[in-house]
Design a protein around this motif. Structure first.
Motif, mmCIF file in Angstrom:
data_model
loop_
_atom_site.group_PDB
_atom_site.id
_atom_site.type_symbol
_atom_site.label_atom_id
_atom_site.label_comp_id
_atom_site.label_asym_id
_atom_site.label_seq_id
_atom_site.Cartn_x
_atom_site.Cartn_y
_atom_site.Cartn_z
ATOM 1 N N ILE A 22 0.828 -1.210 0.000
ATOM 2 C CA ILE A 22 0.000 0.000 0.000
ATOM 3 C C ILE A 22 0.866 1.266 0.000
ATOM 4 C CG2 ILE A 22 -1.972 -1.126 1.080
ATOM 5 C CD1 ILE A 22 -1.072 0.168 3.750
ATOM 6 N N ARG A 23 2.110 1.118 -0.379
ATOM 7 C CA ARG A 23 3.050 2.240 -0.481
ATOM 8 C C ARG A 23 3.720 2.188 -1.850
ATOM 9 N NH1 ARG A 23 0.374 3.613 3.307
ATOM 10 N NH2 ARG A 23 1.012 3.543 5.460
ATOM 11 N N ALA A 24 4.382 3.284 -2.208
ATOM 12 C CA ALA A 24 5.131 3.324 -3.462
ATOM 13 C C ALA A 24 6.456 4.045 -3.226
ATOM 14 C CB ALA A 24 4.337 4.040 -4.539
ATOM 15 N N VAL A 25 7.523 3.411 -3.666
ATOM 16 C CA VAL A 25 8.826 4.067 -3.688
ATOM 17 C C VAL A 25 8.870 4.830 -4.995
ATOM 18 C CG1 VAL A 25 11.328 3.751 -3.757
ATOM 19 C CG2 VAL A 25 9.929 2.274 -2.289
ATOM 20 N N VAL A 26 9.112 6.135 -4.916
ATOM 21 C CA VAL A 26 9.142 6.977 -6.108
ATOM 22 C C VAL A 26 10.513 7.636 -6.220
ATOM 23 C CG1 VAL A 26 6.655 7.410 -6.110
ATOM 24 C CG2 VAL A 26 8.163 8.938 -4.839
ATOM 25 N N PHE A 27 10.857 8.025 -7.452
ATOM 26 C CA PHE A 27 12.105 8.759 -7.620
ATOM 27 C C PHE A 27 11.977 9.773 -8.735
ATOM 28 C CE2 PHE A 27 12.651 4.933 -10.189
ATOM 29 C CZ PHE A 27 13.154 5.422 -11.392
ATOM 30 N N VAL A 28 12.798 10.806 -8.618
ATOM 31 C CA VAL A 28 12.889 11.837 -9.641
ATOM 32 C C VAL A 28 14.363 12.024 -9.966
ATOM 33 C CG1 VAL A 28 10.783 13.072 -9.008
ATOM 34 C CG2 VAL A 28 12.948 13.720 -7.953
ATOM 35 N N ARG A 29 14.604 12.416 -11.197
ATOM 36 C CA ARG A 29 15.980 12.680 -11.626
ATOM 37 C C ARG A 29 16.317 14.132 -11.321
ATOM 38 N NH1 ARG A 29 18.592 11.912 -17.594
ATOM 39 N NH2 ARG A 29 20.660 12.599 -16.978
ATOM 40 N N GLU A 30 17.468 14.324 -10.696
ATOM 41 C CA GLU A 30 17.956 15.664 -10.400
ATOM 42 C C GLU A 30 19.407 15.719 -10.871
ATOM 43 O OE1 GLU A 30 18.673 17.733 -6.324
ATOM 44 O OE2 GLU A 30 16.547 17.883 -6.833
ATOM 45 N N GLY A 31 19.633 16.346 -12.011
ATOM 46 C CA GLY A 31 20.973 16.338 -12.601
ATOM 47 C C GLY A 31 21.309 14.935 -13.071
ATOM 48 N N ASN A 32 22.432 14.411 -12.615
ATOM 49 C CA ASN A 32 22.820 13.053 -12.998
ATOM 50 C C ASN A 32 22.528 12.046 -11.888
ATOM 51 O OD1 ASN A 32 24.753 13.849 -11.202
ATOM 52 N ND2 ASN A 32 26.494 13.194 -12.427
ATOM 53 N N ARG A 33 21.694 12.413 -10.924
ATOM 54 C CA ARG A 33 21.349 11.534 -9.806
ATOM 55 C C ARG A 33 19.841 11.382 -9.703
ATOM 56 N NH1 ARG A 33 25.168 13.018 -4.768
ATOM 57 N NH2 ARG A 33 26.397 11.172 -5.225
ATOM 58 N N PHE A 34 19.452 10.365 -8.975
ATOM 59 C CA PHE A 34 18.041 10.174 -8.655
ATOM 60 C C PHE A 34 17.849 10.412 -7.165
ATOM 61 C CE2 PHE A 34 18.516 7.590 -12.489
ATOM 62 C CZ PHE A 34 17.452 8.066 -13.242
ATOM 63 N N LYS A 35 16.696 10.979 -6.814
ATOM 64 C CA LYS A 35 16.324 11.167 -5.420
ATOM 65 C C LYS A 35 15.069 10.346 -5.169
ATOM 66 C CE LYS A 35 18.536 15.425 -4.368
ATOM 67 N NZ LYS A 35 18.500 16.558 -3.490
ATOM 68 N N TYR A 36 15.120 9.550 -4.093
ATOM 69 C CA TYR A 36 14.049 8.622 -3.777
ATOM 70 C C TYR A 36 13.226 9.114 -2.598
ATOM 71 C CZ TYR A 36 16.237 5.197 -6.828
ATOM 72 O OH TYR A 36 16.737 4.547 -7.917
ATOM 73 N N GLY A 37 11.950 8.730 -2.596
ATOM 74 C CA GLY A 37 11.045 9.007 -1.494
ATOM 75 C C GLY A 37 10.007 7.906 -1.406
ATOM 76 N N LEU A 38 9.131 8.008 -0.410
ATOM 77 C CA LEU A 38 8.063 7.028 -0.218
ATOM 78 C C LEU A 38 6.747 7.775 -0.088
ATOM 79 C CD1 LEU A 38 7.533 3.909 0.352
ATOM 80 C CD2 LEU A 38 7.457 4.582 2.766
ATOM 81 N N ILE A 39 5.726 7.293 -0.796
ATOM 82 C CA ILE A 39 4.395 7.894 -0.740
ATOM 83 C C ILE A 39 3.366 6.802 -0.494
ATOM 84 C CG2 ILE A 39 5.010 9.812 -2.279
ATOM 85 C CD1 ILE A 39 3.566 8.283 -4.553
#
Length: 178
Positions: A22-39
């Motif tokens: 019932i959760r999702a690990v999400v990520f966005v690209r920032e420059g040449n890296r990815f940043k992860y979060g949980l929603i």
């Protein structure tokens, strides 16, 4: 993410989504890296998009890696359970997981309590719940009249000129990212 009725439940703002229950690990690209979060599945942030990696390590537990490559345990509500002091952690089995710090193993429970400090070469949890521990082999380097100059923990120690080639436990290296 689109629900069974064809409605967007998580908007198209992420570069990637991995649903974990019932959760999702999400990520966005920032420059040449990815940043992860949980929603949650209604796109409510539980762990902010600021981490190097997040992965599920058992029901309702997540391993969150910061930009210093240190890991902490988080709950499914996004609450931090441990400090960012773990090098890596295995998946939970029967409420326990192996933690790794500096090529040594320990054991942690789901509440973040360290059951066995990471001081061991290998650890095995038996069917009955008992924990079998093995310390690393210790090599003592001597000089002259058997005067100790250094102790080294390793599987193998081979002299190479004035230095030594050290072999660390292969099983520990393979298990470190399980």
């Amino acid at each position: 993410c689109i629900n069974l009725l064809g409605q967007v439940s998580i908007p198209f703002v992420y570069d990637g989504i991995k649903i974990t229950g019932i959760r999702a690990v999400v990520f966005v690209r920032e420059g040449n890296r990815f940043k992860y979060g949980l929603i949650d599945l209604q796109n409510k942030p539980l762990i902010p998009l600021q981490y190097q990696d997040i992965h599920e390590i058992g029901s309702l537990r997540y391993a969150v890696e910061n930009t210093n490559s240190k890991t902490a345990l988080f709950s499914e509500q996004g609450n931090q359970i441990t400090e960012f002091s773990i090098d890596s952690v295995s998946i939970f089995h029967q409420g326990l997981a192996f933690i790794y710090q500096g090529f040594k193993m320990g054991v942690i429970d789901r509440e973040g309590e360290i059951k066995v400090q990471p001081l061991y070469h290998s650890i095995r949890i038996e069917q009955d719940g008992t924990i079998a521990l093995k310390k690393a082999d210790e090599w003592i380097i001597l000089e002259g009249e058997n005067r100790e100059i250094k102790k080294i923990e390793a599987d193998q120690l081979i002299p190479v000129g004035q230095d030594y080639k050290i072999t660390l436990p292969q099983s520990l290296l393979e298990d470190a990212r399980t």
